[in-house]
Design an enzyme around this catalytic site. Structure first.
Site, PDB file in Angstrom:
ATOM      1  N   CYS A 382       0.836  -1.202   0.000  1.00 20.23           N
ATOM      2  CA  CYS A 382       0.000   0.000   0.000  1.00 20.23           C
ATOM      3  C   CYS A 382       0.876   1.260   0.000  1.00 20.23           C
ATOM      4  O   CYS A 382       1.492   1.552  -1.012  1.00 20.23           O
ATOM      5  CB  CYS A 382      -0.990  -0.048   1.161  1.00 20.23           C
ATOM      6  SG  CYS A 382      -2.472   0.913   0.798  1.00 20.23           S
ATOM      7  N   HIS A 515      -3.694  -4.928   0.598  1.00 19.53           N
ATOM      8  CA  HIS A 515      -3.151  -5.478   1.844  1.00 19.53           C
ATOM      9  C   HIS A 515      -3.263  -7.002   1.850  1.00 19.53           C
ATOM     10  O   HIS A 515      -4.215  -7.554   2.408  1.00 19.53           O
ATOM     11  CB  HIS A 515      -3.910  -4.904   3.043  1.00 19.53           C
ATOM     12  CG  HIS A 515      -3.610  -3.462   3.286  1.00 19.53           C
ATOM     13  ND1 HIS A 515      -2.517  -3.043   4.019  1.00 19.53           N
ATOM     14  CD2 HIS A 515      -4.249  -2.341   2.888  1.00 19.53           C
ATOM     15  CE1 HIS A 515      -2.498  -1.718   4.069  1.00 19.53           C
ATOM     16  NE2 HIS A 515      -3.540  -1.258   3.382  1.00 19.53           N
ATOM     17  N   GLU A 517      -1.749  -9.085   3.575  1.00 18.41           N
ATOM     18  CA  GLU A 517      -1.621  -9.667   4.922  1.00 18.41           C
ATOM     19  C   GLU A 517      -2.979  -9.984   5.548  1.00 18.41           C
ATOM     20  O   GLU A 517      -3.088 -10.831   6.425  1.00 18.41           O
ATOM     21  CB  GLU A 517      -0.812  -8.738   5.837  1.00 18.41           C
ATOM     22  CG  GLU A 517      -1.474  -7.432   6.266  1.00 18.41           C
ATOM     23  CD  GLU A 517      -1.301  -6.280   5.274  1.00 18.41           C
ATOM     24  OE1 GLU A 517      -1.069  -6.556   4.080  1.00 18.41           O
ATOM     25  OE2 GLU A 517      -1.412  -5.109   5.697  1.00 18.41           O
TER      26      GLU A 517
HETATM   27  N1  GLN Z   1      -1.876   6.711   2.894  1.00 14.40           N
HETATM   28  C1  GLN Z   1      -1.992   5.989   1.687  1.00 14.40           C
HETATM   29  C2  GLN Z   1      -3.347   6.180   1.011  1.00 14.40           C
HETATM   30  O1  GLN Z   1      -4.289   6.602   1.628  1.00 14.40           O
HETATM   31  C3  GLN Z   1      -1.736   4.502   1.909  1.00 14.40           C
HETATM   32  C4  GLN Z   1      -2.751   3.868   2.798  1.00 14.40           C
HETATM   33  C5  GLN Z   1      -2.290   2.534   3.303  1.00 14.40           C
HETATM   34  O2  GLN Z   1      -1.103   2.223   3.279  1.00 14.40           O
HETATM   35  N2  GLN Z   1      -3.199   1.742   3.794  1.00 14.40           N
HETATM   36  O3  GLN Z   1      -3.475   5.905  -0.148  1.00 14.40           O
END
Ligand code: GLN
Length: 543
Positions: A382, A515, A517
């Site tokens: 992410c 994600h 995970e």
């Molecule tokens: N802050 C980033 C976004 O909003 C990544 C978010 C995250 O890593 N879950 O896109």
């Protein structure tokens, strides 16, 4: 109709109720029953989405896009049952719905009250979506005696009356502290806690007593006598050497058998615990070890990256290696760049996890550079993928490359998305809108490029993974990033949103916008974590 197990906690918080619920769910499932686990959270946030990970640990995202309590992660990992929106409710959500109804005039002039309106809403939630389940386990957050949890306790009391007598069981988790000066385990806090619960009209059937030392038979009988349960229903729960040992340990202590007995079920099949035996065998008998650096922001609180931590361990289980995690605060690399090599050189893999905000971003970017140049296995998740793209852009000459999350920039390699397609059609948002519940959330499909590294890893072109982010890598930069050596090996099906990037000429370098995970399980490690740890294991063998 499903049977209900209500799980409450007493004496102190942090007794591991979530893990207990997950383990009991897993044990019933191992006996062939269909289970689902739900969490009732008494706090006033509508969901934990806007809470700081420092306060509340990670926010667990479900396939259907709910931001939920991290305990749902335990439930899903231990039972393999995908958690959904309907499995987590908070006081905030109950009140929000009731107040919206009141404003619409749905109560037809009635006075809206905690009893019956709030308690009815809680009961409705508990009774919803029973599918063809055998057991629904409901864990109540907080500790008996909290003002906030009273409506939930009252709802349980009512349900215990309204459902059939053999349809509900109450399990109360308490602490039996050891007083070193006296050399004794003390049962009084448990007695008080059960009395408190009884004063709310709930008589527990099974007590799970967390203790640091063996519970002597005499103390067990004393608890049983004072708390009005059978001695066999006082289950000692000593600290386990690993969370993966908990289901087997509770089974040996008779937890599932006592719960079934309390329901009056006499013909339950014996549990098949072979998959748990395999997991613990792999966990306790590794054939090597690897050390992975996680360069992030919330490194002071392991719960902030709960699923990540677990998924890395799962990758280790798949490869029969112990995974040591070195949590590194990205900011230290900004304060002292000499730390980068000092910290990262001994590592077999580098992972930059998800996160929010600018703090530490330059340190994260520096870690990506290190992994790229030194050819250390790199996994960006992410925000970690976004940092990888900014790093690649800068390396290819776009010095000002940045994310609009960090402020205005001339080169928004990562920018806000205001429109995207979901299964429910076009989703739109304003750049300055609400923070709660407005990210790209939940499972989205991605199409993988045949012949790519990730295609190999997943063994298919079509995947779906869970998202939780507001910003995206802008495909306007695709060509420039490709010139810097990146391949866009996973895209949203409409081809507009980059889902995965990987670096050519590198042993293992993958960045994902989602994600992974969140979907990894001990008996079904996520393919990306499995392969990342395999690559780290290869590095560990070289040194
Ligand atoms: N802050 C980033 C976004 O909003 C990544 C978010 C995250 O890593 N879950 O896109």
């Amino acid at each position: 109709m499903a049977r209900y197990i209500f799980i409450t906690g007493g004496v102190v918080s942090s007794l591991g109720k979530g893990l207990m619920a997950a383990s009991l769910g897993a044990l019933l499932q191992a006996r062939g029953y269909k289970v689902r686990i739900r969490k009732f959270d008494p706090y006033l946030n509508v969901d934990p989405g806007t809470m700081s990970p420092y306060q509340h640990g990670e926010v667990y995202v479900t396939d259907d896009g709910a931001e939920t309590d991290l305990d749902l992660g335990h439930y899903e990992r231990f039972t393999g049952v995908s958690a959904r929106q309907a499995d987590n409710i908070t006081s905030g959500r109950v009140y929000r719905d009731i107040i919206a109804k009141e404003r619409r005039g749905d109560y037809l002039g009635a006075t809206v009250q905690v009893i019956p309106h709030v308690t009815d809403a809680i009961k409705e939630f508990a009774l919803a979506d029973q599918d063809d389940l055998d057991f629904i386990l409901c864990e109540i957050g907080g500790t008996v005696g909290d003002i906030e949890s009273l409506p939930f306790m009252e709802a349980i009391r009512q349900l215990r009356n309204e459902l059939e007598p053999d349809q509900t069981v109450s399990v109360h988790v308490t602490l039996v502290p050891y007083v070193a000066a006296a050399g004794e385990l003390k049962t009084k806090p448990t007695q008080h806690s059960v009395r408190e619960l009884a004063s709310l009209g709930i008589k527990p059937d099974v007590l799970l007593c967390r203790c640091e030392h063996e519970l002597p038979e005499g103390e067990r009988r004393k608890i049983a006598q004072f708390c009005n349960v059978r001695p066999e229903s006082v289950i000692p729960a000593l600290d386990a050497p690993s969370i993966y040992s908990v289901p087997q340990q509770y089974h040996q202590q008779g937890l599932d058998a006592e719960v079934l007995r309390a329901f009056g079920i006499k013909d339950a099949p014996q549990p098949d615990l072979s998959s748990w035996e395999d997991v613990t065998d792999r966990y306790f008998n590794p054939e090597g070890e690897v050390t992975i650096a996680v360069v992030g922001k919330y490194v002071g609180l392991p719960d902030a990256y709960k699923s990540l931590n677990e998924a890395l361990v799962h990758g280790g289980l798949a490869n029969r290696v112990k995974v040591n995690i070195k949590w590194i605060d990205a900011e230290i690399f900004e304060k002292d760049p000499a730390e980068i090599a000092a910290e990262l050189e001994p590592m077999h893999g580098i992972l930059v996890p998800g996160g929010f905000g600018e703090r530490g971003s330059e340190g994260k970017i520096a870690s990506v550079s290190f992994a790229r140049e030194r050819k250390v296995p790199f996994f960006g998740i992410c925000l970690g993928m976004q940092m990888a793209c900014i790093e690649a852009a800068r390396a290819s000459g776009i010095q000002a490359a940045s994310s609009t999350e960090f402020g205005e920039t001339r080169e928004p390699v990562v920018g806000i998305i205001t429109e995207w397609m979901s299964e429910d059609g076009l989703q739109q948002r304003e750049a300055g809108g609400d923070l709660g519940g407005t990210m790209r959330l939940g499972a989205y499909d991605a199409t993988l490029l045949e012949g790519s590294k990730v295609f190999d890893v997943y063994g298919t072109c079509a995947i779906d993974e869970r998202h939780r982010h507001r910003y995206e890598v802008d495909i306007k930069y695709k060509e420039k990033l490709e010139n810097a050596g990146l391949t866009f090996s996973g895209m949203s099906p409409d081809g507009r949103l980059p889902e995965i990037v990987e670096l050519n000429n590198h042993p293992w370098y993958i960045g994902v916008q989602f994600h992974p995970e969140l979907k990894s399980k001990p008996f079904e490690p996520h393919p990306l974590f499995k392969d990342f740890i395999r690559a780290a294991k290869d590095v560990s063998r070289l040194v």
